[in-house]
Design a protein around this motif. Structure first.
Motif, PDB file in Angstrom:
ATOM      1  N   ASP A 128     -19.945  31.185 -17.634  1.00  0.00           N
ATOM      2  CA  ASP A 128     -18.883  30.612 -16.817  1.00  0.00           C
ATOM      3  C   ASP A 128     -17.612  30.553 -17.660  1.00  0.00           C
ATOM      4  N   SER A 129     -16.464  30.752 -17.023  1.00  0.00           N
ATOM      5  CA  SER A 129     -15.191  30.705 -17.738  1.00  0.00           C
ATOM      6  C   SER A 129     -14.076  30.374 -16.759  1.00  0.00           C
ATOM      7  N   GLU A 130     -13.177  29.463 -17.158  1.00  0.00           N
ATOM      8  CA  GLU A 130     -12.049  29.088 -16.308  1.00  0.00           C
ATOM      9  C   GLU A 130     -10.870  28.680 -17.184  1.00  0.00           C
ATOM     10  N   ALA A 136      -2.241  24.130 -22.058  1.00  0.00           N
ATOM     11  CA  ALA A 136      -1.627  25.218 -22.821  1.00  0.00           C
ATOM     12  C   ALA A 136      -0.708  24.667 -23.906  1.00  0.00           C
ATOM     13  N   GLN A 137      -0.772  25.309 -25.081  1.00  0.00           N
ATOM     14  CA  GLN A 137       0.055  24.925 -26.212  1.00  0.00           C
ATOM     15  C   GLN A 137       0.614  26.174 -26.874  1.00  0.00           C
ATOM     16  N   LYS A 138       1.941  26.237 -27.028  1.00  0.00           N
ATOM     17  CA  LYS A 138       2.606  27.323 -27.740  1.00  0.00           C
ATOM     18  C   LYS A 138       2.170  28.694 -27.226  1.00  0.00           C
ATOM     19  N   GLY A 139       2.104  28.819 -25.920  1.00  0.00           N
ATOM     20  CA  GLY A 139       1.765  30.093 -25.310  1.00  0.00           C
ATOM     21  C   GLY A 139       0.292  30.420 -25.274  1.00  0.00           C
ATOM     22  N   SER A 140      -0.569  29.526 -25.777  1.00  0.00           N
ATOM     23  CA  SER A 140      -2.013  29.746 -25.777  1.00  0.00           C
ATOM     24  C   SER A 140      -2.664  28.849 -24.725  1.00  0.00           C
ATOM     25  N   THR A 141      -3.418  29.456 -23.812  1.00  0.00           N
ATOM     26  CA  THR A 141      -4.095  28.701 -22.755  1.00  0.00           C
ATOM     27  C   THR A 141      -5.582  28.625 -23.048  1.00  0.00           C
ATOM     28  N   PRO A 142      -6.124  27.422 -23.304  1.00  0.00           N
ATOM     29  CA  PRO A 142      -7.567  27.309 -23.560  1.00  0.00           C
ATOM     30  C   PRO A 142      -8.374  27.538 -22.301  1.00  0.00           C
ATOM     31  N   ILE A 164     -14.336  23.190 -23.931  1.00  0.00           N
ATOM     32  CA  ILE A 164     -13.019  23.824 -23.939  1.00  0.00           C
ATOM     33  C   ILE A 164     -12.824  24.542 -25.268  1.00  0.00           C
ATOM     34  N   THR A 165     -12.340  25.768 -25.211  1.00  0.00           N
ATOM     35  CA  THR A 165     -12.134  26.535 -26.432  1.00  0.00           C
ATOM     36  C   THR A 165     -10.822  27.304 -26.372  1.00  0.00           C
ATOM     37  N   SER A 166     -10.201  27.443 -27.537  1.00  0.00           N
ATOM     38  CA  SER A 166      -9.030  28.300 -27.678  1.00  0.00           C
ATOM     39  C   SER A 166      -9.375  29.593 -28.391  1.00  0.00           C
ATOM     40  N   SER A 167     -10.658  29.768 -28.746  1.00  0.00           N
ATOM     41  CA  SER A 167     -11.083  30.978 -29.446  1.00  0.00           C
ATOM     42  C   SER A 167     -10.960  32.191 -28.527  1.00  0.00           C
ATOM     43  N   PRO A 173     -20.559  43.207 -27.687  1.00  0.00           N
ATOM     44  CA  PRO A 173     -21.815  42.559 -27.295  1.00  0.00           C
ATOM     45  C   PRO A 173     -22.211  41.393 -28.188  1.00  0.00           C
ATOM     46  N   ASP A 174     -21.602  41.296 -29.380  1.00  0.00           N
ATOM     47  CA  ASP A 174     -21.940  40.224 -30.319  1.00  0.00           C
ATOM     48  C   ASP A 174     -20.756  39.279 -30.499  1.00  0.00           C
ATOM     49  N   ALA A 175     -21.056  38.042 -30.896  1.00  0.00           N
ATOM     50  CA  ALA A 175     -20.005  37.039 -31.052  1.00  0.00           C
ATOM     51  C   ALA A 175     -20.323  36.112 -32.216  1.00  0.00           C
ATOM     52  N   CYS A 176     -19.285  35.457 -32.730  1.00  0.00           N
ATOM     53  CA  CYS A 176     -19.451  34.451 -33.778  1.00  0.00           C
ATOM     54  C   CYS A 176     -20.182  33.238 -33.191  1.00  0.00           C
ATOM     55  N   PRO A 177     -20.649  32.317 -34.026  1.00  0.00           N
ATOM     56  CA  PRO A 177     -21.288  31.098 -33.511  1.00  0.00           C
ATOM     57  C   PRO A 177     -20.353  30.349 -32.563  1.00  0.00           C
ATOM     58  N   ILE A 178     -20.933  29.571 -31.683  1.00  0.00           N
ATOM     59  CA  ILE A 178     -20.162  28.826 -30.691  1.00  0.00           C
ATOM     60  C   ILE A 178     -19.216  27.851 -31.387  1.00  0.00           C
ATOM     61  N   PHE A 179     -17.938  27.871 -30.970  1.00  0.00           N
ATOM     62  CA  PHE A 179     -16.917  27.045 -31.602  1.00  0.00           C
ATOM     63  C   PHE A 179     -15.999  26.516 -30.508  1.00  0.00           C
ATOM     64  N   HIS A 180     -16.318  25.335 -29.983  1.00  0.00           N
ATOM     65  CA  HIS A 180     -15.582  24.782 -28.855  1.00  0.00           C
ATOM     66  C   HIS A 180     -14.548  23.758 -29.318  1.00  0.00           C
ATOM     67  N   PHE A 181     -13.401  24.267 -29.737  1.00  0.00           N
ATOM     68  CA  PHE A 181     -12.265  23.428 -30.092  1.00  0.00           C
ATOM     69  C   PHE A 181     -11.011  24.078 -29.531  1.00  0.00           C
TER      70      PHE A 181
END
Length: 234
Positions: A128-130, A136-142, A164-167, A173-181
């Protein structure tokens, strides 16, 4: 893009997140237990809840304003907010939200100094993603995301988490560990929680195939509505 996940240790996510978060300089232990059913900065809902039964369209919801006065989110009035929920960064917020059975569903922390190292990648699942333009901060929308990673233990599915993540979204197909900040003045913030597919949830049978089914449960729908309602106070 989805990639099925059938293995990993769910608790490894919690350990990873704990290792990646550092309180801002000058943090100190919080005071006494602040469990507040239907609480807010003044220990009362900031909006009057309507009547209704749990899980119905008329269920009572209320708004909670953080004690530093910077953020507000909506939540089912039958849930309990504990504020503080532990050691908070200096000038920051650390609260938890639990359902009526005492199950912790999410935590909100602000004024965090966060960092991560991507030493290994693993197959990921984006369920899921929304986007959240209000944050939004400095042009970045989490974004609000519900995602998982494939681990090494074939007996345990996961880990999975929502928050919520800004990553940046993974490009392969692969990703770094989950980082929700996500970026939030003066440094960063986190609002989310972990999903254990082996834990019983009304509306979903525990097992490795339940992440998709979990999204159809009232619990997940309420959690997502709560987290995506997070907004700054004018």
């Amino acid at each position: 893009m989805r990639h099925p996940i059938r293995s990993a240790a769910t608790l490894s996510l919690l350990l990873f997140l704990g290792a990646c978060v550092q309180p801002a300089p000058g943090s100190s232990p919080s005071g006494a237990d602040g469990a507040t059913p239907g609480g807010s900065a003044s220990d009362t809902p900031t909006t009057a809840p309507s009547s209704g039964t749990p899980g119905s369209s008329a269920e009572a919801w209320a708004a909670y304003k953080t004690k530093d006065g910077t953020l507000t989110f909506d939540y089912p009035a039958r849930w309990t907010i504990t504020d503080p929920a532990g050691q908070a960064a200096a000038g920051g917020v650390f609260l938890s939200v639990s359902n009526e059975a005492g199950k912790q569903l999410a935590t909100l922390r602000t004024n965090m100094v966060a960092g991560s190292e991507c030493t290994t990648k693993s197959p990921y699942s984006l369920l899921d993603s929304e986007p959240l333009p209000a944050l939004a901060q400095k042009g970045s929308t989490p974004r609000f995301v519900f995602e998982g990673r494939q681990g090494t233990d074939p007996a345990t599915p996961g880990p999975f988490a929502y928050g919520i993540t800004s990553s940046p979204a993974p490009s392969g197909p692969d990703a770094c560990p989950i980082f929700h900040f996500f970026g939030w003045p003066p440094s960063g913030a986190a609002f989310g929680g972990a999903y254990n597919p082996m834990e019983a949830v009304e509306g979903a049978t525990p097992g490795p195939d339940t992440p998709e089914a979990y999204m159809d449960t009232q619990e997940y729908k309420d959690i997502k509505r709560m987290i995506t309602s997070l907004r700054p106070n004018s």
